[in-house]
Design a protein around this motif. Structure first.
Motif, short mmCIF file in Angstrom:
data_model
loop_
_atom_site.label_atom_id
_atom_site.label_comp_id
_atom_site.label_asym_id
_atom_site.label_seq_id
_atom_site.Cartn_x
_atom_site.Cartn_y
_atom_site.Cartn_z
N UNK A 33 3.24 18.46 1.32
CA UNK A 33 2.00 19.20 1.58
C UNK A 33 0.80 18.47 0.98
N UNK A 34 0.97 18.01 -0.26
CA UNK A 34 -0.14 17.32 -0.93
C UNK A 34 -0.52 16.06 -0.17
N UNK A 35 0.50 15.34 0.30
CA UNK A 35 0.21 14.08 1.00
C UNK A 35 -0.46 14.34 2.34
N UNK A 71 0.83 -1.21 0.00
CA UNK A 71 0.00 0.00 0.00
C UNK A 71 0.87 1.26 0.00
N UNK A 72 1.82 1.31 0.92
CA UNK A 72 2.64 2.52 1.06
C UNK A 72 3.59 2.64 -0.14
N UNK A 73 4.19 1.52 -0.52
CA UNK A 73 5.18 1.56 -1.60
C UNK A 73 4.59 2.08 -2.90
N UNK A 74 3.43 1.53 -3.27
CA UNK A 74 2.83 1.96 -4.53
C UNK A 74 2.36 3.40 -4.47
N UNK A 75 1.88 3.81 -3.30
CA UNK A 75 1.44 5.20 -3.17
C UNK A 75 2.64 6.14 -3.28
N UNK A 76 3.72 5.77 -2.59
CA UNK A 76 4.93 6.59 -2.68
C UNK A 76 5.42 6.63 -4.13
N UNK A 77 5.29 5.49 -4.83
CA UNK A 77 5.71 5.46 -6.24
C UNK A 77 4.88 6.42 -7.08
N UNK A 78 3.57 6.44 -6.82
CA UNK A 78 2.70 7.33 -7.60
C UNK A 78 3.01 8.79 -7.30
N UNK A 79 3.18 9.08 -6.03
CA UNK A 79 3.55 10.46 -5.65
C UNK A 79 4.89 10.83 -6.29
N UNK A 93 6.91 12.64 2.35
CA UNK A 93 8.34 12.94 2.47
C UNK A 93 9.16 11.97 1.64
N UNK A 94 8.82 10.68 1.77
CA UNK A 94 9.57 9.68 1.01
C UNK A 94 9.31 9.84 -0.49
N UNK A 95 8.02 10.01 -0.85
CA UNK A 95 7.67 10.17 -2.27
C UNK A 95 8.32 11.40 -2.85
N UNK A 96 8.36 12.49 -2.08
CA UNK A 96 8.95 13.74 -2.57
C UNK A 96 10.44 13.58 -2.81
N UNK A 97 11.12 12.91 -1.86
CA UNK A 97 12.57 12.74 -2.02
C UNK A 97 12.87 11.86 -3.24
N UNK A 98 12.10 10.77 -3.37
CA UNK A 98 12.32 9.89 -4.54
C UNK A 98 11.96 10.65 -5.82
N UNK A 99 10.84 11.39 -5.76
CA UNK A 99 10.40 12.15 -6.94
C UNK A 99 11.43 13.17 -7.38
N UNK A 100 12.06 13.84 -6.40
CA UNK A 100 13.06 14.85 -6.75
C UNK A 100 14.24 14.20 -7.45
N UNK A 101 14.72 13.08 -6.87
CA UNK A 101 15.86 12.40 -7.50
C UNK A 101 15.48 11.88 -8.88
N UNK A 102 14.29 11.32 -8.95
CA UNK A 102 13.82 10.75 -10.22
C UNK A 102 13.64 11.84 -11.27
#
Lengths: 230, 851
Positions: B826-828, B483-491, B778-787
């Protein structure tokens, strides 16, 4: 040559893991249910009554031993075959009714028929007849939350009867009912066995309820402690 | 099963209207993006094909030249070839009408009045039935497409002014053409005239565009073609008619890939949201499905019910999505025609039309995507034990992968991405795509370990700050990898896409803006038409340059001819410029060679500079030869340098204009660049230029800054379309967090109820749920920034090089990166508020009883 028992358990063991410890809910149980027989399984909480019922009803698979339905081993059946058996030959009645809360009483009874491929009009016709059979013909359009406990359990019995099963397995069917409604449900189960020749297995911790059965099996710590002859 | 489908697939949709609407909306956005892209593409090509078909008529063969013209006397030569029934001169080019507020180009078609009716269909408007309208033409008369004449308010007999390479000219409306045959060409924005008159508008009276040939009945076409080839010589090409769509197809392929990629990502995020919704439904209804299994439903039945429900959501989204796509297709086509393709090609007015197969394809893609998205949760619920119904428990996380496999797989895919990036498209074909595929796979596999690792320090802090809610939130977080992993991936994917678009746009703006100012230089630029039609406004005569040089306040004036030239089947841009003049106002960025060499070896010689893209596409280096098709036949030019040039995606060659004039026999100009004397006022000089040559040509004079701004504005408009898709993707990711956090509250309802039962206030529950959103964000944002940074880098290097041959340096400014990370958090958190409120308000007994 006599007909084989409807259900037969041979040296049944069902073990569960609790952390590193293995707990045997059933430990070598033998049991037979003959056609048309009304039997009861009694015992205190945790004695393995429900586990036995689940194994006999093809809801679960044993750790050891085997269950036979009319001589055929459930163990040898595929998951789909076991599902088909539940759909057509075995009716369940549960303590907490287990009705679909979003469907009406009539629709709840229709479900097994529709799963078995009956057309919606024919399923409805049969469901009406079954509700009439349990005395709820006027309550078919009501949802479970609008029904009293006894009425819910009668809907559950009508649903269990829908596929015209060879055997009815009832798990504490009166556990959630008052005395009067409990008595009505037990009367109904007795009629189904005596009047229609259907095998009925009642699991209960209520000795008075068990007394209505033709035979009582007593379980204690996963083993049969005494099995009076019918 | 039919009735069961109604009970367990259709009815639940009605009960969960909001969730179904959100999921369907996400599918609709994805489908709309897909349909709009396909519709735009098809509309453009269909419009071009229709024009080509109207203009080609019955033509069997064309005689043409890479230069874009053939001498008129060649027509006789072709006519005399055995097997040729008809050979006629034909010219077609776009001009502008010298009318205010009429920006769109009009197609001029020059034909042979006596014979052209044998090749093409002409139907006059208001003339005697059967009368060939070409018979109406004489002097400066032209036949106008009736819709065009009506739009301009020009009756038969009236005159009007056109702005063309020969300057402003007056023409007379000799008649009108019904929108049929030739009258349909260029969306009826067409004027037909004698080929001589048409060529006079180009200041090239002895030429025509091409020769159209009708082969005699029964004559073998290939033999006739060989005979014509022998008669006209190797400088000319003899071939069946070639539509402009073919040429555009290759050039605009890159841009379409960009649109398509964004559409796929939008649909991908929609798939995620449906997945999320299906997971939520699976968690909520696991008991119901367990009961169905207890009553005898097979796994396949449960699977079909569950997938069928999502397919229905897909259908609910796909149908409006197709309609939305058709509407968006209009806007996208306008944008494409005006701002993207219009910068390179003269295009007719394009009516956006979405083909039925694209509608069906879009709808099917939406339904299948939704069904596929539900597959994992559906498989999960189909495996629910029948006993599940009796135990009254909620399943925690339907998707589990072993940790070691994930980490190893992620590392392998990341390594593959790095290797492919380092090799680049020069050494590894399709390196850019391989990098994307590897990064996507790494994201899917590695998102959970990465999310957990990134959230760990934050979780430790939160446990100190909020010992109960922080600890429970973190515990819930680590218990649900799927649940968390896929959501973080989408974010991460949503915000990475936003960051990537921002970084790519920022880098392009900086690189192209700097290139315009540094390389092109000058104070004022003179074009025919406007900046936005730099390549479609048509050339003008050298008299403009001579006149401009005499304007007071001008220190120097240079010029350039810009045209497309077919080299090895690709349309390459040729820029003929004045090297000495250019060196005084602008500087090339050399990748090979230098300015001194260029000034020594380019002027007066058959030498050229090539762009980075050209050098890569054709694998040429300094000192090597490039054969150009000139009026004198194929001539070899020697490469004296490789420079940065962003003007044309298929590559640019730059030659000395004096040499070009001689070899190509073309004295026309496309732009003049003016350097002002110190202290001269640009506005005064601009007015003076227009006063002197404005009555001869419809010229546009702008400053270098205005030119740069216009180029950047075009870039912004192009990215504007993508930004709309990005916004919808981020919205979908946001909705995904709402769903995911909601699932969390549902699976932990007992835990939350117990917390309340032992005395925790509702705000503790609220805080707990919100913290989960914070951790995901926070996790999704950090991954998203790097990605986002990685993807932007790859788009600007790997993919850009693959499609255009040139790379653009990545400029990472901290603000978009911080905005991405902050926006994600913020969005999350915002997304978690709704489920947090619901969880904090739910009754204690109800929550405990639920399980």
């Amino acid at each position: 040559m006599s007909a084989p028992p409807v259900l037969e358990a041979r040296r049944l063991v069902r073990a569960f893991r609790q952390g590193r410890r293995e707990v045997r809910a059933l430990d070598g149980v033998d049991f037979r249910l003959e056609p048309g027989e009304f039997a009861a399984v009694v015992g205190p909480s945790g004695s393995g009554k429900s586990t036995l019922l689940h194994l006999l009803g093809a809801l679960d698979v044993p750790t050891e031993g085997e269950v036979l339905f009319e001589g055929r081993s459930l163990h040898a059946m595929s998951d789909d075959e076991r599902a088909r058996l539940r759909r057509t030959q075995i009716g369940f009645v549960f303590q907490f009714f287990q009705l679909f809360p979003t469907l009406s009483a009539l629709e709840n009874v229709e479900v097994p028929l529709l799963l078995d491929g009956l057309s919606p009009p024919r399923a409805r016709e049969r469901a009406r007849a079954l509700l009439d059979r349990v005395g709820l013909s006027e309550r078919g359009g009501h949802r479970p939350e609008e029904l009293a406990g006894g009425e819910r359990q009668r809907v559950a019995i009508a649903r269990a009867l829908a596929p015209d099963p060879r055997v009815l397995l009832a798990d504490e069917p009166t556990g959630n009912l008052d005395r009067e409604n409990g008595a009505r449900v037990l009367d109904l189960l007795g009629d189904l066995s005596r009047g229609e020749g259907r095998a009925v297995l009642l699991v209960t911790h209520d000795e008075r309820g068990a007394a209505r059965a033709g035979r009582t099996v007593r379980l204690l710590d996963g083993r049969v402690s005494a099995a009076p002859e019918p | 099963m039919r009735g069961a489908f109604g009970f367990f697939s259709l009815r639940p949709l009605w009960r969960k209207k909001v969730r179904v609407a959100l999921s369907a909306a996400s599918v609709a956005i994805g489908v709309a993006a897909f349909v709009a892209t396909a519709g735009t593409n098809r509309s453009l090509l269909a419009a071009l094909e229709q024009s080509a078909s109207a203009m080609g008529g019955k033509t069997d063969l064309e005689v043409r030249s890479p230069l874009g013209w053939v001498p008129l006397d060649l027509v006789e030569t072709v006519r005399e070839v055995a097997g040729v029934e008809v050979a006629l001169p034909f010219s077609a080019f776009a001009i502008r009408l010298a009318r205010p507020r009429f920006e769109e180009p009009v197609l001029v078609v020059g034909v042979d009045l006596a014979g052209d009716a044998a090749l093409r269909v002409y139907r006059g408007s208001g003339t005697v039935s059967g009368l060939n309208p070409l018979a109406l033409l004489s002097g400066s008369g032209a036949l106008l497409g009736r819709p065009l004449a009506e739009e301009l308010g020009l009756p038969v007999g009236s005159d009007f002014e056109v702005s063309c390479p020969a300057g402003k000219r007056r023409l007379v409306v000799a008649g009108m053409l019904e929108p049929e045959g030739m009258g349909k060409a260029f969306a009826s924005r067409v004027m037909v005239m004698p080929v001589g008159l048409a060529q006079s508008l180009l200041s090239a009276p002895d030429r025509c565009g091409e020769i159209h040939v009708l082969v005699a009945a029964g004559a073998p076409k290939e033999e006739v073609r060989a005979r014509i080839e022998a008669a006209v010589g190797e400088r000319f090409l003899v071939a069946p008619p070639e539509g402009p769509a073919m040429r555009m197809e290759s050039v605009l392929g890159t841009l379409r890939v960009t649109f398509l990629l964004t559409s796929i990502i939008a649909l991908g995020v929609a798939v995620f949201l449906v997945y999320n919704s299906a997971t939520l439904a699976a968690a909520e209804r696991a008991q119901e499905f367990g009961l169905l299994r207890a009553l005898g439903a097979t796994r396949r039945m449960v699977l079909a019910l569950s997938v069928g429900e999502s397919a229905l959501i897909g259908a609910f989204g796909a149908l409006p999505g197709v309609g939305l796509g058709a509407i968006l297709s209009n806007a996208a086509t306008r944008l494409f025609v005006r701002d993207v393709a219009g910068a390179y090609f003269v295009l007719p007015r394009v009516e956006a039309r979405v083909a039925p197969e694209h509608m069906l394809g879009g709808a099917a893609a939406g339904i299948l995507a939704a069904a596929a998205a539900a597959l994992l949760p559906a498989i999960s619920v189909s495996r629910v034990s029948p006993l599940f119904a009796l135990r009254r428990e909620i399943r925690e996380d339907p998707l589990r992968l072993t940790g070691r496999l994930r980490v190893v797989g992620t590392a392998l895919f990341l390594a593959a991405a790095i290797v492919a990036h380092l090799l680049g498209p020069d050494r590894l074909p399709h390196a850019g795509w391989i990098v994307f595929a590897a990064i996507s796979a790494a994201l899917l596999l590695g998102v959970w370990p990465a999310t957990r690792a990134l959230a760990a320090p934050l979780g430790a802090c939160l446990r100190r700050v909020a010992p109960v809610s922080g600890r429970l939130a973190y515990d819930g977080f680590v218990r649900s990898p799927g649940r968390i992993g896929f959501t973080a991936a989408a974010i991460a994917a949503g915000f990475a896409l936003a960051l990537q678009t921002s970084l790519v746009l920022g880098s392009c703006r900086e690189a192209i803006g700097n290139w315009v100012v540094r390389t092109l230089g000058g104070d004022l630029w003179i074009f025919h038409g406007s900046f936005t039609t730099a390549f479609g406004g048509g050339p003008f005569g050298e008299d403009v340059l001579e006149e401009v040089r005499r304007v007071p306040g001008i220190a120097r004036a240079g010029s350039a001819r810009v045209r497309l030239l077919p080299i090895h089947g690709e349309m390459v841009m040729l820029t003929a410029f004045e090297p000495d003049d250019h060196a005084k106002r602008g500087k090339f960025d050399y990748l090979s060679g230098d300015e001194a060499t260029t000034l020594r070896e380019l002027p007066g010689r058959r030498a050229l500079l090539v762009s980075e893209g050209f050098a890569r596409h054709y694998r040429v280096a300094r000192g090597e030869g490039v054969r150009l098709p000139t009026a004198k036949g194929e001539v070899e030019y020697i490469v004296v340098g490789v420079v940065v040039d962003y003007s044309w995606p298929m590559g640019v060659v730059l030659v000395d204009r004096a040499v070009y004039r001689e070899d190509f026999g073309d004295p026309m100009l496309d732009d003049c660049v003016v350097v002002l004397e110190p202290g001269a006022d640009a506005q005064t000089v601009r007015k003076e230029i227009l006063a002197r040559v404005g009555d001869r040509y419809d010229l546009f004079v702008g400053t270098l800054g205005e030119f740069r701004d216009e180029v950047l504005a075009t870039l912004d408009r192009f990215f504007g379309f993508m930004r709309a898709e990005v916004a919808s993707t981020v919205l979908l990711a946001f909705l995904g967090v709402v769903n995911a956090v909601w699932i969390g509250t549902l699976v932990r309802s007992r835990e939350l109820g117990l917390l309340r039962a032992v005395g925790a206030p509702s705000r503790t529950v609220f805080r707990l749920v919100t913290i989960e959103g914070l951790l995901i964000g926070a996790a999704g944002g950090a991954i998203g920034a790097a990605l986002g940074i990685a993807v932007a880098g790859e788009v600007l290097s790997g993919l850009s090089i693959e499609f255009t041959g040139y790379g653009i340096p990545l400029r990472v400014s901290p603000w978009p990166v911080l905005a991405t990370a902050g926006g994600s958090v913020l969005a999350s958190v915002a997304a978690a508020i709704l489920p947090a409120r619901a969880a904090s308000r739910s009754g204690i007994l109800e929550a405990i009883a639920y399980e």
